[in-house]
Structure formats: structure tokens, C-alpha cells
Design an enzyme around this catalytic site. Structure first.
Site, PDB file in Angstrom:
ATOM      1  N   ASN A   1       0.834  -1.218   0.000  1.00 22.84           N
ATOM      2  CA  ASN A   1       0.000   0.000   0.000  1.00 22.84           C
ATOM      3  C   ASN A   1       0.867   1.266   0.000  1.00 22.84           C
ATOM      4  OD1 ASN A   1       0.961   0.243   2.582  1.00 22.84           O
ATOM      5  ND2 ASN A   1      -1.036   0.310   3.588  1.00 22.84           N
TER       6      ASN A   1
ATOM      7  N   SER B   1       9.343 -11.724  14.760  1.00 30.18           N
ATOM      8  CA  SER B   1      10.467 -10.922  15.245  1.00 30.18           C
ATOM      9  C   SER B   1      10.998 -11.495  16.545  1.00 30.18           C
ATOM     10  CB  SER B   1       9.970  -9.491  15.495  1.00 30.18           C
ATOM     11  OG  SER B   1      10.914  -8.758  16.237  1.00 30.18           O
TER      12      SER B   1
ATOM     13  N   TYR C   1       3.444  -3.483  19.367  1.00 32.48           N
ATOM     14  CA  TYR C   1       4.033  -4.071  18.156  1.00 32.48           C
ATOM     15  C   TYR C   1       4.389  -5.541  18.403  1.00 32.48           C
ATOM     16  CZ  TYR C   1       7.663  -5.421  14.851  1.00 32.48           C
ATOM     17  OH  TYR C   1       8.409  -6.128  13.935  1.00 32.48           O
TER      18      TYR C   1
ATOM     19  N   LYS D   1       2.850  -9.358  16.827  1.00 31.25           N
ATOM     20  CA  LYS D   1       3.627 -10.465  16.242  1.00 31.25           C
ATOM     21  C   LYS D   1       3.286 -11.765  16.952  1.00 31.25           C
ATOM     22  CE  LYS D   1       5.780  -8.213  13.082  1.00 31.25           C
ATOM     23  NZ  LYS D   1       5.348  -8.408  11.690  1.00 31.25           N
TER      24      LYS D   1
HETATM   25  P1  NAD Z   1       8.982  -1.880   5.918  1.00 30.81           P
HETATM   26  O1  NAD Z   1       8.109  -0.893   6.593  1.00 30.81           O
HETATM   27  O2  NAD Z   1      10.135  -1.381   5.130  1.00 30.81           O
HETATM   28  O3  NAD Z   1       8.105  -2.831   4.963  1.00 30.81           O
HETATM   29  C1  NAD Z   1       6.741  -3.116   5.209  1.00 30.81           C
HETATM   30  C2  NAD Z   1       5.989  -2.836   3.911  1.00 30.81           C
HETATM   31  O4  NAD Z   1       4.607  -3.148   4.119  1.00 30.81           O
HETATM   32  C3  NAD Z   1       6.058  -1.369   3.495  1.00 30.81           C
HETATM   33  O5  NAD Z   1       6.453  -1.304   2.139  1.00 30.81           O
HETATM   34  C4  NAD Z   1       4.634  -0.844   3.700  1.00 30.81           C
HETATM   35  O6  NAD Z   1       4.298   0.140   2.739  1.00 30.81           O
HETATM   36  C5  NAD Z   1       3.813  -2.113   3.552  1.00 30.81           C
HETATM   37  N1  NAD Z   1       2.551  -2.127   4.295  1.00 30.81           N
HETATM   38  C6  NAD Z   1       2.344  -1.758   5.592  1.00 30.81           C
HETATM   39  N2  NAD Z   1       1.053  -1.936   5.908  1.00 30.81           N
HETATM   40  C7  NAD Z   1       0.427  -2.422   4.804  1.00 30.81           C
HETATM   41  C8  NAD Z   1      -0.905  -2.796   4.498  1.00 30.81           C
HETATM   42  N3  NAD Z   1      -1.884  -2.671   5.402  1.00 30.81           N
HETATM   43  N4  NAD Z   1      -1.193  -3.260   3.262  1.00 30.81           N
HETATM   44  C9  NAD Z   1      -0.229  -3.364   2.330  1.00 30.81           C
HETATM   45  N5  NAD Z   1       1.057  -3.019   2.542  1.00 30.81           N
HETATM   46  C10 NAD Z   1       1.380  -2.554   3.777  1.00 30.81           C
HETATM   47  O7  NAD Z   1       9.466  -2.911   7.034  1.00 30.81           O
HETATM   48  P2  NAD Z   1      10.555  -4.061   6.954  1.00 30.81           P
HETATM   49  O8  NAD Z   1      11.701  -3.675   7.826  1.00 30.81           O
HETATM   50  O9  NAD Z   1      10.824  -4.452   5.549  1.00 30.81           O
HETATM   51  O10 NAD Z   1       9.777  -5.211   7.728  1.00 30.81           O
HETATM   52  C11 NAD Z   1       8.987  -6.176   7.040  1.00 30.81           C
HETATM   53  C12 NAD Z   1       8.301  -7.050   8.059  1.00 30.81           C
HETATM   54  O11 NAD Z   1       9.269  -7.656   8.908  1.00 30.81           O
HETATM   55  C13 NAD Z   1       7.333  -6.303   8.988  1.00 30.81           C
HETATM   56  O12 NAD Z   1       6.213  -7.123   9.230  1.00 30.81           O
HETATM   57  C14 NAD Z   1       8.142  -6.127  10.259  1.00 30.81           C
HETATM   58  O13 NAD Z   1       7.321  -6.046  11.400  1.00 30.81           O
HETATM   59  C15 NAD Z   1       8.972  -7.402  10.273  1.00 30.81           C
HETATM   60  N6  NAD Z   1      10.223  -7.266  11.027  1.00 30.81           N
HETATM   61  C16 NAD Z   1      11.104  -6.278  10.709  1.00 30.81           C
HETATM   62  C17 NAD Z   1      12.271  -6.142  11.432  1.00 30.81           C
HETATM   63  C18 NAD Z   1      13.255  -5.039  11.126  1.00 30.81           C
HETATM   64  O14 NAD Z   1      14.118  -4.781  11.960  1.00 30.81           O
HETATM   65  N7  NAD Z   1      13.202  -4.384   9.983  1.00 30.81           N
HETATM   66  C19 NAD Z   1      12.566  -7.031  12.482  1.00 30.81           C
HETATM   67  C20 NAD Z   1      11.662  -8.041  12.769  1.00 30.81           C
HETATM   68  C21 NAD Z   1      10.485  -8.154  12.024  1.00 30.81           C
HETATM   69  C1  UD1 Z   2      14.414  -2.867  17.710  1.00 29.54           C
HETATM   70  C2  UD1 Z   2      12.977  -2.951  18.147  1.00 29.54           C
HETATM   71  C3  UD1 Z   2      12.559  -4.403  18.254  1.00 29.54           C
HETATM   72  C4  UD1 Z   2      12.822  -5.131  16.945  1.00 29.54           C
HETATM   73  C5  UD1 Z   2      14.298  -5.017  16.632  1.00 29.54           C
HETATM   74  C6  UD1 Z   2      14.651  -5.728  15.339  1.00 29.54           C
HETATM   75  C7  UD1 Z   2      12.764  -0.918  19.541  1.00 29.54           C
HETATM   76  C8  UD1 Z   2      12.606  -0.380  20.925  1.00 29.54           C
HETATM   77  N1  UD1 Z   2      12.850  -2.266  19.429  1.00 29.54           N
HETATM   78  O1  UD1 Z   2      15.146  -3.344  18.809  1.00 29.54           O
HETATM   79  O2  UD1 Z   2      11.178  -4.510  18.553  1.00 29.54           O
HETATM   80  O3  UD1 Z   2      12.461  -6.482  17.068  1.00 29.54           O
HETATM   81  O4  UD1 Z   2      14.640  -3.628  16.539  1.00 29.54           O
HETATM   82  O5  UD1 Z   2      14.890  -4.886  14.322  1.00 29.54           O
HETATM   83  O6  UD1 Z   2      12.762  -0.187  18.549  1.00 29.54           O
HETATM   84  N2  UD1 Z   2      20.834   2.193  20.144  1.00 29.54           N
HETATM   85  C9  UD1 Z   2      21.570   3.293  20.554  1.00 29.54           C
HETATM   86  N3  UD1 Z   2      21.317   4.501  19.972  1.00 29.54           N
HETATM   87  C10 UD1 Z   2      20.349   4.664  19.006  1.00 29.54           C
HETATM   88  C11 UD1 Z   2      19.621   3.530  18.591  1.00 29.54           C
HETATM   89  C12 UD1 Z   2      19.876   2.315  19.193  1.00 29.54           C
HETATM   90  O7  UD1 Z   2      22.425   3.180  21.415  1.00 29.54           O
HETATM   91  O8  UD1 Z   2      20.154   5.781  18.526  1.00 29.54           O
HETATM   92  C13 UD1 Z   2      21.140   0.884  20.756  1.00 29.54           C
HETATM   93  C14 UD1 Z   2      19.967   0.238  21.466  1.00 29.54           C
HETATM   94  O9  UD1 Z   2      19.909   0.631  22.803  1.00 29.54           O
HETATM   95  C15 UD1 Z   2      20.307  -1.254  21.290  1.00 29.54           C
HETATM   96  C16 UD1 Z   2      21.024  -1.306  19.929  1.00 29.54           C
HETATM   97  O10 UD1 Z   2      21.494   0.010  19.696  1.00 29.54           O
HETATM   98  O11 UD1 Z   2      21.207  -1.683  22.282  1.00 29.54           O
HETATM   99  C17 UD1 Z   2      20.122  -1.723  18.782  1.00 29.54           C
HETATM  100  O12 UD1 Z   2      18.970  -0.897  18.767  1.00 29.54           O
HETATM  101  P1  UD1 Z   2      17.853  -1.004  17.609  1.00 29.54           P
HETATM  102  O13 UD1 Z   2      18.511  -0.920  16.300  1.00 29.54           O
HETATM  103  O14 UD1 Z   2      16.788  -0.009  17.918  1.00 29.54           O
HETATM  104  O15 UD1 Z   2      17.307  -2.503  17.762  1.00 29.54           O
HETATM  105  P2  UD1 Z   2      16.677  -3.245  19.031  1.00 29.54           P
HETATM  106  O16 UD1 Z   2      16.841  -2.481  20.257  1.00 29.54           O
HETATM  107  O17 UD1 Z   2      17.219  -4.625  19.025  1.00 29.54           O
END
Ligand code: NAD
Ligand code: UD1
Length: 332
Positions: free
Chosen positions: A32, A124, A148, A152
Site C-alpha cells: 500500500n 520478530s 508491536y 507479532k
Molecule cells: P517496511 O516498513 O520497510 O516494509 C513493510 C511494507 O509493508 C512497506 O512497504 C509498507 O508500505 C507495507 N505495508 C504496511 N502496511 C500495509 C498494508 N496494510 N497493506 C499493504 N502493505 C502494507 O518494514 P521491513 O523492515 O521491511 O519489515 C517487514 C516485516 O518484517 C514487517 O512485518 C516487520 O514487522 C517485520 N520485522 C522487521 C524487522 C526489522 O528490523 N526491519 C525485524 C523483525 C520483524
Molecule cells: C528494535 C525494536 C525491536 C525489533 C528489533 C529488530 C525498539 C525499541 N525495538 O530493537 O522490537 O524487534 O529492533 O529490528 O525499537 N541504540 C543506541 N542509539 C540509538 C539507537 C539504538 O544506542 O540511537 C542501541 C539500542 O539501545 C540497542 C542497539 O542500539 O542496544 C540496537 O537498537 P535497535 O537498532 O533499535 O534494535 P533493538 O533495540 O534490538
């Protein structure tokens, strides 16, 4: 038949689409564009070397989903679409439950109606909550500390119940640790709107001169240098994990939770150092108080992914940092 990739224009989805196309899979991309830029689509086409159908559809929109399944022959769904900012989820929880939980229910109902019963779901490591029992194994206790994370965990439960009710379903619940990095080409990567919450995008913007300095959230944790330790993995390794999980759903039934991480943790200061080395740019930082909700240490036990999926992360921290920098330094 094709693989439907929801959220395929996002950070992890876009990299996965490229790997799928390069592996010869046909894809249908749905997004979207609430958190993605339309130009990503052309880049996926360019890097993947092939065209594919694109649907600008919201997973909350039942008729839109029905149209996709009526027009396309969908074998399986890789389901990335969702909202992912922890802080935002505390501020607007109903939007998170609506989008992530109700959206997934909608999707599963439409899939079932069309006889499509294979899914790879983006879960996640956040489902392990504040546990200190590292490394996290798939059978470690689960808990959540924010809406969030709860979405999950709820979706994991829903998908497990679905598989228990109908033996034709096959679902991989992939628990990602901390995906970072970007495509080698520099054409795809993570470019969050506003001030980044996560460590790597923040560091990259400091290095690019767009932010003044990094705040290191806490230097008094029970870790070797006092700063938080996380399991960072390259987004391309993560993308490849989805192809392996897809294959797994083709040959197994039921729901399986699987960690995708490297099994090794790095502290914030180690990441800063690795980034400076990879980019050749100094990253100024200051110590700041702990961020509420953070845990000291989080890393995966990746044994199950190796055993069931034959997957393991191949790319090291320095490459993750170099690719992040290559992508960020090309942004305007
Ligand atoms: P992202 O936001 O870059 O990608 C998500 C995509 O979904 C976006 O392009 C957004 O436009 C689309 N989207 C959101 N809601 C929608 C809807 N209702 N209908 C259609 N499209 C929709 O995020 P990402 O980092 O690529 O993460 C992808 C998935 O992995 C997510 O579900 C996120 O929760 C999960 N995840 C991400 C991380 C991370 O650190 N990036 C870690 C653990 C889990
Ligand atoms: C984040 C999400 C978590 C998700 C995970 C995976 C939050 C609170 N949690 O956690 O739900 O599953 O990413 O992508 O957003 N840090 C700094 N300075 C900053 C940013 C981060 O010191 O400006 C530190 C944090 O304290 C942590 C580490 O860097 O120790 C990583 O942080 P971040 O990238 O936000 O990931 P998570 O904390 O693991």
C-alpha cells in the site's frame, strides 16, 4: 504459479523480491506504499532482471485482496506487510492491531478461500520480550513489552491455530533478529522517514552529516563494554532465508517458528567501530541514559534454521556496514 509478496516494496520485502526473481520464481508484489517509495519497484525489476505484476493494495481491503487472488495464480504468500515502529505502536496501538492482526486475518481468509495454504510470516525476536536467557531458542519463553510485539505474538498464535485446524496449511514463522545492510548495488536499502529509531540507520545519517551525533543508550549494561548487544544480520542473508523457508513450506505441513540470526552479538560500540572502518568516516557519539524497554543482550540460537532450512548467515558485520554506507551515501 507465483509467490505473492505482501509489503514487497519495503526494506526486507524488496531484497527478498530480488532474490526470488533471480532464483527463477515468479512473483506478484502487493504494497500500500505507506512506508515505501514507488521507485523501489523499478529497482527490483532492474536487479531481478524480470517484470512482475504490481498491486497497490492494502491488506485491510478485502475486495482488493480478492481481486489479486482471482486474477493471479498464487502458490504461496510471503507476508511482510505490517507496521513496525515500537514507539509508534505504544502511541497508536489500535492502528497496529488493525493493520498487523486484522490485516493478516483478512489475508488468511482470502488465501483459504482460494485454496492457497502456504505462508512465510515476518515475526520478530521481539517475541522473546525481556528474557535474559540468551541465546534465544525457538522454545524459549515468549513475552511482549509493547503493542508491536504483541501483534507479532498474536499473529503467531493465529497461524498456529490455523495450522492445527487444517492440516493442509504450512506456515513458517520467521523470527528475525536485527536486519541491517543494503543491496550491494546501492539501489535498495533502509531509508526511514524522519529521525531513525534503529541503530544502523542512525549511525549512517550521522556519518552522512545529516545528524550531529549518535546517542548510545546505556553504558552500564552487564555486557563486555556496558553497551547493548544485538544479533545484526545482513538483509540479503535474511532475504535468502525466505527462499529456504518457502521451499520448506512446499515440503512440510504445520506451523514452525524459526530464528533467523547469526548467533553472534555485537555491542553498540563495536558496531560504531565497524562502521567507521567500513566507511572511513568518524561517527561522533555521546553516552546517554538507557532507552526504556531495551534489554542488555539479544542474540539467536540459529541451530534450527540450519537444521530445517539449511540456512545460515554468511555476511559479516563489516560487509553489513559497508553496504549500509554505500546505500546511504547515495541518498540525496
Ligand atoms: P517496511 O516498513 O520497510 O516494509 C513493510 C511494507 O509493508 C512497506 O512497504 C509498507 O508500505 C507495507 N505495508 C504496511 N502496511 C500495509 C498494508 N496494510 N497493506 C499493504 N502493505 C502494507 O518494514 P521491513 O523492515 O521491511 O519489515 C517487514 C516485516 O518484517 C514487517 O512485518 C516487520 O514487522 C517485520 N520485522 C522487521 C524487522 C526489522 O528490523 N526491519 C525485524 C523483525 C520483524
Ligand atoms: C528494535 C525494536 C525491536 C525489533 C528489533 C529488530 C525498539 C525499541 N525495538 O530493537 O522490537 O524487534 O529492533 O529490528 O525499537 N541504540 C543506541 N542509539 C540509538 C539507537 C539504538 O544506542 O540511537 C542501541 C539500542 O539501545 C540497542 C542497539 O542500539 O542496544 C540496537 O537498537 P535497535 O537498532 O533499535 O534494535 P533493538 O533495540 O534490538
Amino acid at each position: 504459479m507465483a509467490i505473492l509478496v505482501t509489503g514487497g516494496a519495503g526494506y526486507i520485502g524488496s531484497h527478498t523480491c530480488v532474490e526470488l526473481l533471480q532464483a527463477g520464481e515468479d512473483i506478484v508484489l502487493l504494497d500500500n506504499f505507506s512506508n515505501a517509495k514507488p521507485e523501489v519497484i523499478d529497482r527490483i525489476r532492474e536487479l531481478g532482471g524480470r517484470d512482475f505484476p504490481l498491486y497497490a493494495v492494502d491488506i485491510l481491503h478485502r475486495e482488493g485482496l480478492e481481486k489479486v487472488f482471482a486474477r493471479e495464480e498464487i502458490e504461496a504468500v510471503i507476508h511482510f506487510a505490517g507496521l513496525k515502529a515500537v514507539g509508534e505502536s505504544v502511541a497508536i496501538p489500535l492502528d497496529y492491531y488493525q493493520n498487523n492482526v486484522a490485516g493478516t486475518l483478512n489475508l488468511c481468509q482470502v488465501m483459504a478461500r482460494h485454496g492457497c495454504k502456504k505462508m512465510v510470516f515476518s515475526s520478530s525476536a521481539t517475541v522473546y520480550g525481556t528474557s535474559t536467557d540468551v541465546p534465544f531458542r525457538e522454545d524459549s519463553p515468549l513475552s511482549t513489552t509493547n503493542p508491536y510485539g504483541s501483534t507479532k505474538r498474536m499473529v503467531e498464535d493465529i497461524l498456529r491455530d490455523l495450522c492445527a485446524s487444517d492440516g493442509e496449511w504450512s506456515v513458517c514463522l520467521l523470527r528475525y533478529f536485527n536486519p541491517i545492510g543494503a543491496h550491494k548495488s546501492g539501489l535498495l536499502g533502509e531509508d526511514p522517514n524522519g529521525i531513525p529509531n534503529n541503530l544502523l540507520p542512525y549511525i549512517a545519517r550521522v556519518a552522512a552529516g545529516k545528524l550531529k551525533q549518535l546517542s548510545v543508550y546505556g553504558d552500564d549494561y552487564d555486557t563486555p563494554d556496558g553497551t547493548g548487544v544485538r544479533d545484526y544480520l545482513h538483509v540479503v542473508d535474511l532475504a535468502i532465508g525466505h527462499l529456504k523457508a518457502l521451499d520448506f513450506t512446499r515440503s512440510h505441513k504445520g506451523a514452525e517458528a524459526i530464528n533467523l540470526g547469526t548467533g553472534r552479538g555485537y555491542s553498540v560500540l563495536e558496531v560504531v567501530k565497524a562502521f567507521e572502518k567500513a566507511s572511513g568516516v568518524k561517527v561522533p557519539y555521546q553516552m546517554a541514559p538507557r532507552r526504556p524497554g531495551d534489554i542488555a543482550t539479544c542474540y539467536a540460537d540459529p541451530t534450527k534454521a540450519k537444521k530445517l532450512l539449511n540456512w545460515q548467515a554468511a555476511r559479516e558485520l563489516e560487509e553489513m556496514c559497508a553496504d549500509t554506507w554505500n546505500f546511504t551515501s547515495r541518498q540525496g
